[in-house]
Scaffold this motif. Sequence first.
Motif, PDB file in Angstrom:
ATOM      1  N   THR A   1       0.556   6.245  -9.885  1.00  0.00           N
ATOM      2  CA  THR A   1      -0.579   6.538  -9.950  1.00  0.00           C
ATOM      3  C   THR A   1      -0.505   8.464 -10.279  1.00  0.00           C
ATOM      4  O   THR A   1       0.137   8.954  -9.523  1.00  0.00           O
ATOM      5  CB  THR A   1      -1.355   6.388  -8.795  1.00  0.00           C
ATOM      6  OG1 THR A   1      -1.272   4.851  -8.524  1.00  0.00           O
ATOM      7  CG2 THR A   1      -2.999   6.530  -9.012  1.00  0.00           C
TER       8      THR A   1
ATOM      9  N   ALA B   1      -6.638   0.544 -15.891  1.00  0.00           N
ATOM     10  CA  ALA B   1      -5.639   1.492 -15.263  1.00  0.00           C
ATOM     11  C   ALA B   1      -6.401   3.117 -15.015  1.00  0.00           C
ATOM     12  O   ALA B   1      -5.736   4.045 -14.818  1.00  0.00           O
ATOM     13  CB  ALA B   1      -4.525   1.719 -16.194  1.00  0.00           C
TER      14      ALA B   1
ATOM     15  N   ARG C   1      -2.427   3.371  -4.560  1.00  0.00           N
ATOM     16  CA  ARG C   1      -2.524   2.674  -5.762  1.00  0.00           C
ATOM     17  C   ARG C   1      -3.936   2.794  -6.249  1.00  0.00           C
ATOM     18  O   ARG C   1      -4.916   3.131  -5.613  1.00  0.00           O
ATOM     19  CB  ARG C   1      -2.560   1.026  -5.070  1.00  0.00           C
ATOM     20  CG  ARG C   1      -1.139   0.928  -4.697  1.00  0.00           C
ATOM     21  CD  ARG C   1      -0.069   0.419  -5.617  1.00  0.00           C
ATOM     22  NE  ARG C   1       1.131   0.248  -5.218  1.00  0.00           N
ATOM     23  CZ  ARG C   1       2.108   0.390  -5.864  1.00  0.00           C
ATOM     24  NH1 ARG C   1       2.382   0.979  -7.132  1.00  0.00           N
ATOM     25  NH2 ARG C   1       3.452   0.336  -5.303  1.00  0.00           N
ATOM     26  N   ILE C   2      -4.145   2.349  -7.703  1.00  0.00           N
ATOM     27  CA  ILE C   2      -5.513   2.793  -8.249  1.00  0.00           C
ATOM     28  C   ILE C   2      -6.691   1.775  -7.509  1.00  0.00           C
ATOM     29  O   ILE C   2      -7.755   2.252  -7.461  1.00  0.00           O
ATOM     30  CB  ILE C   2      -5.379   2.437  -9.843  1.00  0.00           C
ATOM     31  CG1 ILE C   2      -6.710   2.964 -10.531  1.00  0.00           C
ATOM     32  CG2 ILE C   2      -5.228   1.098  -9.968  1.00  0.00           C
ATOM     33  CD1 ILE C   2      -6.311   3.996 -11.284  1.00  0.00           C
TER      34      ILE C   2
ATOM     35  N   SER D   1      -3.081   5.153 -13.714  1.00  0.00           N
ATOM     36  CA  SER D   1      -1.855   4.257 -13.248  1.00  0.00           C
ATOM     37  C   SER D   1      -1.246   4.108 -14.617  1.00  0.00           C
ATOM     38  O   SER D   1      -1.551   3.639 -15.376  1.00  0.00           O
ATOM     39  CB  SER D   1      -2.503   3.018 -12.613  1.00  0.00           C
ATOM     40  OG  SER D   1      -1.454   2.234 -12.351  1.00  0.00           O
TER      41      SER D   1
END
Lengths: 146, 145
Positions: free
Chosen positions: A67, A100, A81-82, A62
């Motif tokens: 991402t 991340a 989303r991560i 991310s």
Amino acid sequence: MLVEVERIDKDSKEVVLIRCHEVTEEVREIETFVKMRHGSLSGTLDAKQYEIPVTDVYYIESVEGKTFLYTSDRVFETSYRIYELEEMLKSRYFLRTSKAMLINLMKIQSIQPALNGRFTAVLSSGEKIIISRSYVKALKAALKGE
Amino acid sequence: MELKRFLIDMLIMFFMLSTLITIAVSLSGSVFDSGASFGYGAMMSPIIYAALCVLPMLVMWSRRELTPKEVILRKALMLVLVEAVIMIIAFTSSVIDTGRPAVVFALIGIVFVIFVLANIFSWLKDSVAARGMNRDLERFQKKHS
């Protein structure tokens, strides 16, 4: 939402079709679930949409709210989303290695010590990923199958 | 890095430094000033030195993940700060004979050696952990492939 399952003959192609008034979060979750069961993730590269087999993904990162899925030679942007991917890919041997980053444990060639109590995961593609010390305990447990 | 984890690291470093400083003072004292005798107050000096030397560790604190280059740079800055702390202690102390250049250089050298040794120990500990993880990784990949 009404759920129907229709049996078809062997010659016909199996399809999961969602007929909805609006593509809501719920619809997206169902779509994601079905795709995940099939073992692929949606990603874009040069404005083209691709279905990337999960087994081809080395790691997921991310960066500034976006991402990215990294394969051996290409980088795809994904709308997930991560944290969503972390949850979805748990059973696919993906593990968080920093705030991340998610790494595919099946793509790690070796683990080396890095400075300051951290470790480096050397991937079979040759890339090196830092494993933050906050996630080392979880990695050890995952590798031991705990 | 979590603040709690960072503070625990500082505590571990404090105890490690206390031990190493005690050994270093004992060895260097026997070379440069073997006839000296001290009161019980001297027992506190390694602890005070260790506490002061741990303070420069704060330069390693960062909420985000540091790159290897940043870690090396910050470690170098930390070493410079530790050396500065030791020099301040030495030049303000009446016990340490800073009039003799050999003593000053020995102090600088000792701090450097301790700093390097502490990092080598930490590296060795991580190397052992990495070997264990590589064994588990091999088993894990065989099992799930």
